[in-house]
Write a protein that holds these residues in place. Sequence first.
Motif, PDB file in Angstrom:
ATOM      1  N   LYS A 169       0.832  -1.205   0.000  1.00 28.33           N
ATOM      2  CA  LYS A 169       0.000   0.000   0.000  1.00 28.33           C
ATOM      3  C   LYS A 169       0.867   1.256   0.000  1.00 28.33           C
ATOM      4  O   LYS A 169       0.539   2.243  -0.667  1.00 28.33           O
ATOM      5  CB  LYS A 169      -0.911  -0.018   1.229  1.00 28.33           C
ATOM      6  N   VAL A 172       2.009   1.838  -3.443  1.00 21.27           N
ATOM      7  CA  VAL A 172       0.922   2.425  -4.231  1.00 21.27           C
ATOM      8  C   VAL A 172       0.818   3.922  -3.924  1.00 21.27           C
ATOM      9  O   VAL A 172       0.636   4.745  -4.826  1.00 21.27           O
ATOM     10  CB  VAL A 172      -0.419   1.720  -3.932  1.00 21.27           C
ATOM     11  N   GLU A 175       3.526   5.602  -5.686  1.00 17.35           N
ATOM     12  CA  GLU A 175       3.210   5.656  -7.118  1.00 17.35           C
ATOM     13  C   GLU A 175       2.249   6.816  -7.404  1.00 17.35           C
ATOM     14  O   GLU A 175       2.405   7.539  -8.381  1.00 17.35           O
ATOM     15  CB  GLU A 175       2.590   4.344  -7.578  1.00 17.35           C
ATOM     16  N   ARG A 176       1.234   6.972  -6.536  1.00 14.45           N
ATOM     17  CA  ARG A 176       0.306   8.087  -6.720  1.00 14.45           C
ATOM     18  C   ARG A 176       1.042   9.416  -6.647  1.00 14.45           C
ATOM     19  O   ARG A 176       0.799  10.332  -7.452  1.00 14.45           O
ATOM     20  CB  ARG A 176      -0.794   8.047  -5.656  1.00 14.45           C
ATOM     21  N   ILE A 200       5.955   0.424  -9.119  1.00 13.74           N
ATOM     22  CA  ILE A 200       4.997  -0.587  -9.585  1.00 13.74           C
ATOM     23  C   ILE A 200       5.554  -1.985  -9.331  1.00 13.74           C
ATOM     24  O   ILE A 200       4.860  -2.878  -8.825  1.00 13.74           O
ATOM     25  CB  ILE A 200       4.686  -0.375 -11.079  1.00 13.74           C
ATOM     26  N   GLN A 203       5.522  -2.835  -5.468  1.00 13.87           N
ATOM     27  CA  GLN A 203       4.218  -3.148  -4.887  1.00 13.87           C
ATOM     28  C   GLN A 203       3.750  -4.532  -5.319  1.00 13.87           C
ATOM     29  O   GLN A 203       3.126  -5.255  -4.535  1.00 13.87           O
ATOM     30  CB  GLN A 203       3.186  -2.084  -5.250  1.00 13.87           C
ATOM     31  N   ALA A 228      -4.818  -3.064  -9.439  1.00 17.63           N
ATOM     32  CA  ALA A 228      -4.788  -1.921 -10.354  1.00 17.63           C
ATOM     33  C   ALA A 228      -5.885  -2.071 -11.404  1.00 17.63           C
ATOM     34  O   ALA A 228      -6.002  -3.113 -12.052  1.00 17.63           O
ATOM     35  CB  ALA A 228      -3.425  -1.825 -11.020  1.00 17.63           C
ATOM     36  N   GLN A 257      -6.311   6.532  -8.032  1.00 18.82           N
ATOM     37  CA  GLN A 257      -5.344   5.928  -7.119  1.00 18.82           C
ATOM     38  C   GLN A 257      -5.808   6.062  -5.664  1.00 18.82           C
ATOM     39  O   GLN A 257      -5.545   5.184  -4.836  1.00 18.82           O
ATOM     40  CB  GLN A 257      -3.967   6.584  -7.293  1.00 18.82           C
ATOM     41  N   ARG A 260      -8.137   3.299  -4.962  1.00 26.00           N
ATOM     42  CA  ARG A 260      -7.421   2.052  -4.713  1.00 26.00           C
ATOM     43  C   ARG A 260      -6.823   2.026  -3.306  1.00 26.00           C
ATOM     44  O   ARG A 260      -6.888   1.000  -2.612  1.00 26.00           O
ATOM     45  CB  ARG A 260      -6.309   1.876  -5.755  1.00 26.00           C
ATOM     46  N   LEU A 261      -6.252   3.144  -2.882  1.00 29.21           N
ATOM     47  CA  LEU A 261      -5.682   3.205  -1.535  1.00 29.21           C
ATOM     48  C   LEU A 261      -6.761   3.034  -0.463  1.00 29.21           C
ATOM     49  O   LEU A 261      -6.523   2.386   0.571  1.00 29.21           O
ATOM     50  CB  LEU A 261      -4.954   4.531  -1.340  1.00 29.21           C
TER      51      LEU A 261
END
Length: 400
Positions: A169, A172, A175-176, A200, A203, A228, A257, A260-261
Motif C-alpha cells: 500500500k 501504491v 506511485e500516486r 509498480i 508493490q 490496479a 489511485q 485504490r488506496l
Amino acid sequence: MNQQAPRPQSALEWFHYTRRQQQQQLQHLARLGEFATLISQLVHTLQRERGASNVWLCSRGELFGPQLQHSARQVDESLAAFQQWLTEHHALMNGNAAAKLACALWFLEGLSALREEIRILRITPEQAMERFNRTVQPLMEIIPEANDTLSDPQVAQALTALYSLMQGKEWVGQERAVGAIGFTRGEFDAALRQMLVDRIDAQQHSFATFLSLTEPEQAAMFRDSAEATRDIEQMRREACTRIPATPQSAARWFDIQTQRLDALRLIETRLIDTLSAVAQRSLQHTVDDAHPGETALAAWVVQQSSVKAAPVERHLLPLVRQQARELEKLSRELTSLQETLEERKTIDKAKSLLMNHQGISEELAWQQLRKLAMNQNQRMVDIARSLLLSASLWSVTPKR
C-alpha cells in the motif's frame, strides 16, 4: 525481598515455562492490535497529504489547496490519537520498536516546518515526497519490531501478511505521488518514469507475498477491489510513453489511485482484525490448558521435532524485515539514480554550450570537459556547473 521463581529443570517444567512465555507474547500482541490500527490510520492520512502536496507544488499553488488543508487536518487528528496511546502504553515498546518510534516521531515533529515550505512553494515535489516517505517507513516498521520474539506460527503468518500489504500500500501511495508530479507538470522525464516503474514493481512483489499468506476471504477482497484497475493501467502507459498530460489528467490520476488506496485501507483493517482474532484464539488455547501434563508435552515434542510439522511461517518475520531493508535500499538507489540523471543533464547542457560557442563536435566538447575535470581534480559535473554559471559573462559570440 522478592523470591525468584524456581528455575525450570525437567522437560515438563521447561514446557510449562515455554507456554507461559507464549501467553505473555500473545497478551502483548493483543494490546498492540489497537496500536496497529492507529498506525494504519496515521500512515493512510500521511499518504493522502503527500499526494495532495505534490499536486499543489507542481501546479505552483493553483490546484488541490482545499484537499491539502483537509488532509493535513486528518493527519493532525490521527497523530493526536497515536500520541495519546503512546502516553498510556509506552511500556509496551521494546528496544527495536522504540528506535523505529523515535525516528518516526522525529520526522513527525518536523511536519509543521515541512508544511510551511510546501505552503510558500519553497521545496520541490521530489524533496517533499522524500520527507513524507521517511516519515511513513519507520511508522510501519514499528508493528513487526514490537513483536520480535513472536513464536506462534499462525500469528506470525497473519502479522507478515499484514506487514506485506502495508508495504504494498505504501508503494501504491508513492506511485500516486510520483504520478501526480508527472501529470501535473505535463510530462514524465526519464528519472520520473523510472521512479514510477520501480514503485509498480515493488508493490507487486509485496502483494504477491501478502496473497501467499493471507486467508482466502482477504485474497478475494484484494482481487475484487484493490488490484490496479484498467484506468490505472491506461494512465501508467500514458506516463511511460511520453503522451502529453494535462492538469485534468493529474486530478483523474489522483482520484483513481485514492480509490485504490481506500480499498487497500479497508483490507488492512480486516487484516488487523484477523491478526487480533488469531492471537486471541491462540491465547485462549494456552489459557484453557494452563497446566499441561506429560501427554501434552509428548505431543508438543513430536510436533516440534517433525520436519513436516515445523511451519516455515515462524521464520517469516526476519524475512519480511529483510524485505523492508531491501525496499529502503531501493529508495536510496532511486534517489541516487535521480541525482545521476540530473548530473548528466547538467553535463549535456555544458556540452551544448561549448558546441555552440566554439563550433566543435559533441565528442570534442565532452573531451574538453573531461580534460578540465582531470586537470583541476574535480568531478565533471562540477566543471559543467561552473561553466554554466559563468556563461552569462562570456563576451564571445558563437562561431558560425
